[in-house]
Structures are given as structure tokens and as C-alpha cells.
Design a protein around this motif. Structure first.
Motif, PDB file in Angstrom:
ATOM      1  N   GLU A   1      19.718   6.545  23.643  1.00  0.00           N
ATOM      2  CA  GLU A   1      19.042   7.987  22.908  1.00  0.00           C
ATOM      3  C   GLU A   1      19.914   8.457  21.716  1.00  0.00           C
ATOM      4  OE1 GLU A   1      18.179  11.084  25.443  1.00  0.00           O
ATOM      5  OE2 GLU A   1      17.012   9.679  27.011  1.00  0.00           O
ATOM      6  N   GLN A   2      21.062   8.457  21.966  1.00  0.00           N
ATOM      7  CA  GLN A   2      21.996   8.693  20.742  1.00  0.00           C
ATOM      8  C   GLN A   2      21.911   7.788  19.496  1.00  0.00           C
ATOM      9  OE1 GLN A   2      25.889   9.162  22.642  1.00  0.00           O
ATOM     10  NE2 GLN A   2      25.731  11.348  23.046  1.00  0.00           N
ATOM     11  N   PHE A   3      22.038   6.531  19.967  1.00  0.00           N
ATOM     12  CA  PHE A   3      21.948   5.580  19.076  1.00  0.00           C
ATOM     13  C   PHE A   3      20.460   5.544  18.318  1.00  0.00           C
ATOM     14  CE2 PHE A   3      20.032   1.170  17.731  1.00  0.00           C
ATOM     15  CZ  PHE A   3      20.818   0.812  16.922  1.00  0.00           C
ATOM     16  N   SER A   4      19.568   5.713  19.088  1.00  0.00           N
ATOM     17  CA  SER A   4      18.068   5.920  18.426  1.00  0.00           C
ATOM     18  C   SER A   4      18.168   7.007  17.487  1.00  0.00           C
ATOM     19  CB  SER A   4      17.209   6.225  19.584  1.00  0.00           C
ATOM     20  OG  SER A   4      15.818   6.266  18.853  1.00  0.00           O
ATOM     21  N   SER A   5      18.575   8.212  17.721  1.00  0.00           N
ATOM     22  CA  SER A   5      18.615   9.349  17.017  1.00  0.00           C
ATOM     23  C   SER A   5      19.651   9.375  15.719  1.00  0.00           C
ATOM     24  CB  SER A   5      18.955  10.603  17.597  1.00  0.00           C
ATOM     25  OG  SER A   5      20.246  10.562  18.288  1.00  0.00           O
ATOM     26  N   ARG A   6      20.535   8.538  15.876  1.00  0.00           N
ATOM     27  CA  ARG A   6      21.756   8.480  14.776  1.00  0.00           C
ATOM     28  C   ARG A   6      21.475   7.349  13.892  1.00  0.00           C
ATOM     29  NH1 ARG A   6      28.139   8.382  15.992  1.00  0.00           N
ATOM     30  NH2 ARG A   6      28.662   8.636  13.619  1.00  0.00           N
ATOM     31  N   TYR A   7      21.160   6.193  14.441  1.00  0.00           N
ATOM     32  CA  TYR A   7      21.193   5.018  13.572  1.00  0.00           C
ATOM     33  C   TYR A   7      19.592   4.073  13.179  1.00  0.00           C
ATOM     34  CZ  TYR A   7      26.083   4.801  14.125  1.00  0.00           C
ATOM     35  OH  TYR A   7      27.547   5.041  13.970  1.00  0.00           O
ATOM     36  N   LEU A   8      18.780   4.245  14.248  1.00  0.00           N
ATOM     37  CA  LEU A   8      17.491   3.539  14.382  1.00  0.00           C
ATOM     38  C   LEU A   8      16.659   4.044  13.242  1.00  0.00           C
ATOM     39  CD1 LEU A   8      16.200   1.268  15.763  1.00  0.00           C
ATOM     40  CD2 LEU A   8      15.037   3.053  16.862  1.00  0.00           C
ATOM     41  N   ARG A   9      16.459   5.326  13.051  1.00  0.00           N
ATOM     42  CA  ARG A   9      15.753   5.345  11.761  1.00  0.00           C
ATOM     43  C   ARG A   9      16.008   5.007  10.460  1.00  0.00           C
ATOM     44  NH1 ARG A   9      14.109  11.284  11.981  1.00  0.00           N
ATOM     45  NH2 ARG A   9      12.790  10.418  13.454  1.00  0.00           N
ATOM     46  N   GLY A  10      17.452   5.093  10.270  1.00  0.00           N
ATOM     47  CA  GLY A  10      18.106   4.660   8.937  1.00  0.00           C
ATOM     48  C   GLY A  10      18.030   3.077   8.816  1.00  0.00           C
ATOM     49  N   LEU A  11      18.087   2.468  10.124  1.00  0.00           N
ATOM     50  CA  LEU A  11      18.271   1.274  10.300  1.00  0.00           C
ATOM     51  C   LEU A  11      16.880   0.448   9.880  1.00  0.00           C
ATOM     52  CD1 LEU A  11      19.847  -1.407  11.021  1.00  0.00           C
ATOM     53  CD2 LEU A  11      19.001  -1.044  13.156  1.00  0.00           C
ATOM     54  N   THR A  12      16.014   1.066  10.489  1.00  0.00           N
ATOM     55  CA  THR A  12      14.566   0.511  10.070  1.00  0.00           C
ATOM     56  C   THR A  12      14.132   0.785   8.653  1.00  0.00           C
ATOM     57  OG1 THR A  12      14.028   0.957  12.521  1.00  0.00           O
ATOM     58  CG2 THR A  12      12.107   0.875  11.113  1.00  0.00           C
ATOM     59  N   THR A  13      14.466   1.908   8.196  1.00  0.00           N
ATOM     60  CA  THR A  13      14.221   2.058   6.829  1.00  0.00           C
ATOM     61  C   THR A  13      14.870   1.413   5.859  1.00  0.00           C
ATOM     62  OG1 THR A  13      13.539   4.495   7.252  1.00  0.00           O
ATOM     63  CG2 THR A  13      14.159   3.700   4.855  1.00  0.00           C
ATOM     64  N   GLY A  14      15.998   0.886   6.243  1.00  0.00           N
ATOM     65  CA  GLY A  14      17.114   0.038   5.362  1.00  0.00           C
ATOM     66  C   GLY A  14      16.296  -1.561   5.663  1.00  0.00           C
ATOM     67  N   PHE A  15      15.944  -1.890   6.647  1.00  0.00           N
ATOM     68  CA  PHE A  15      15.628  -3.185   7.027  1.00  0.00           C
ATOM     69  C   PHE A  15      14.211  -3.370   6.181  1.00  0.00           C
ATOM     70  CE2 PHE A  15      12.829  -5.809   9.755  1.00  0.00           C
ATOM     71  CZ  PHE A  15      13.542  -7.035   9.403  1.00  0.00           C
ATOM     72  N   GLU A  16      13.331  -2.350   6.111  1.00  0.00           N
ATOM     73  CA  GLU A  16      12.059  -2.575   5.695  1.00  0.00           C
ATOM     74  C   GLU A  16      12.363  -2.746   3.928  1.00  0.00           C
ATOM     75  OE1 GLU A  16       9.667   0.712   7.066  1.00  0.00           O
ATOM     76  OE2 GLU A  16       9.493  -0.327   9.028  1.00  0.00           O
ATOM     77  N   ASN A  17      13.315  -1.891   3.324  1.00  0.00           N
ATOM     78  CA  ASN A  17      13.605  -1.757   2.219  1.00  0.00           C
ATOM     79  C   ASN A  17      14.110  -3.273   1.778  1.00  0.00           C
ATOM     80  OD1 ASN A  17      12.753   0.722   1.667  1.00  0.00           O
ATOM     81  ND2 ASN A  17      14.774   1.642   1.893  1.00  0.00           N
ATOM     82  N   TYR A  18      15.124  -3.841   2.418  1.00  0.00           N
ATOM     83  CA  TYR A  18      15.714  -5.151   2.165  1.00  0.00           C
ATOM     84  C   TYR A  18      14.456  -6.105   2.375  1.00  0.00           C
ATOM     85  CZ  TYR A  18      20.349  -3.471   1.979  1.00  0.00           C
ATOM     86  OH  TYR A  18      21.624  -2.562   1.622  1.00  0.00           O
TER      87      TYR A  18
END
Length: 132
Positions: free
Chosen positions: A4-21
Motif C-alpha cells: 500500500e505504501q509503495f502504491s501510494s508513493r510510487y505507483l502513480r508516478g511510475l505508471t505515468t512515467g511509463f506511459e510517457n516513455y
């Protein structure tokens, strides 16, 4: 709890960054390589990459080695962005495009030049067709 901590801290940015790349790399190339049947790409909470093609979600293993390499590279850059939000690390790439055909190699090298504007990249290759 850690998930849950990972999800709230990193997942949204990771997903957005991934889609941008992926879009930087050129979603049109993905569409062409799948005869226009590409509909999207994303990640889940376990960092499994899913691509939607032919109206179904497919695991990355369904696609060619070159396609998996490109999508994996996008994920690694997104991870770097998520983990090093305040630092600017240098990146070492050791011939990451060896499994790509000529068209994908061209798109990948253009992608690498764009990323090089934000990161210091050390890029090794053993064939001049993949040289920048």
C-alpha cells in the motif's frame, strides 16, 4: 502494508512515467508492429506490464523479444524517474537494442537522444547499425 505504501508513493508516478516513455518511443510504432491492433499499455501494482492488443490484455511474454525489450526499457526509465525524483543519476546501457529490427532500432535511437537531454547516458554497442 508495504504494498500500500509503495502504491501510494510510487505507483502513480511510475505508471505515468511509463506511459510517457512509451509515447515518447512512439505508440504509432507499437500500432504498426501489431497491425493496428494495439490499444494501450500499463502496469499493475506488482509492476507486471500489460499491453492491450486485439481487444484483450496480454502479458508481455506474448510479444516479440524486440517489443519486450522496448517496453522493458520504458519501464526502467520510469523506475529511475520514480526512485530518483530529486537526484539525476547517470545511466549505463549495454547494447539494449540488440533484439530490435531496423525500424524499431531507429525509433529507439531517437528515443535515446531525447532521454539524453535529461540524463547523462553511457551507451555501449557492438554494432555500428545501433550507434548514435
Amino acid at each position: 502494508k508495504a504494498k500500500e505504501q509503495f502504491s501510494s508513493r510510487y505507483l502513480r508516478g511510475l505508471t505515468t512515467g511509463f506511459e510517457n516513455y512509451v509515447s515518447l518511443l512512439g505508440a504509432d510504432d507499437f500500432k504498426k508492429s501489431m497491425d493496428g491492433h494495439y490499444n494501450g499499455v500499463g502496469t499493475d501494482i506488482n509492476l507486471n506490464i500489460q499491453m492491450t492488443a486485439y481487444g484483450e490484455e496480454k502479458e508481455l511474454g506474448y510479444f516479440s523479444t524486440g517489443m519486450r525489450d522496448l517496453v522493458g526499457l520504458c519501464m526502467r526509465f520510469a523506475l529511475v524517474d520514480a526512485l530518483f525524483a530529486e537526484e539525476e543519476p547517470f545511466l549505463v546501457l549495454d547494447d539494449p537494442f540488440v533484439n530490435l529490427d531496423q525500424n524499431k532500432t531507429k525509433a529507439a535511437l531517437t528515443f535515446l537522444k531525447q532521454i539524453g537531454e535529461d540524463y547523462q547516458i553511457i551507451y555501449f554497442t557492438c554494432h555500428e547499425s545501433r550507434a548514435i
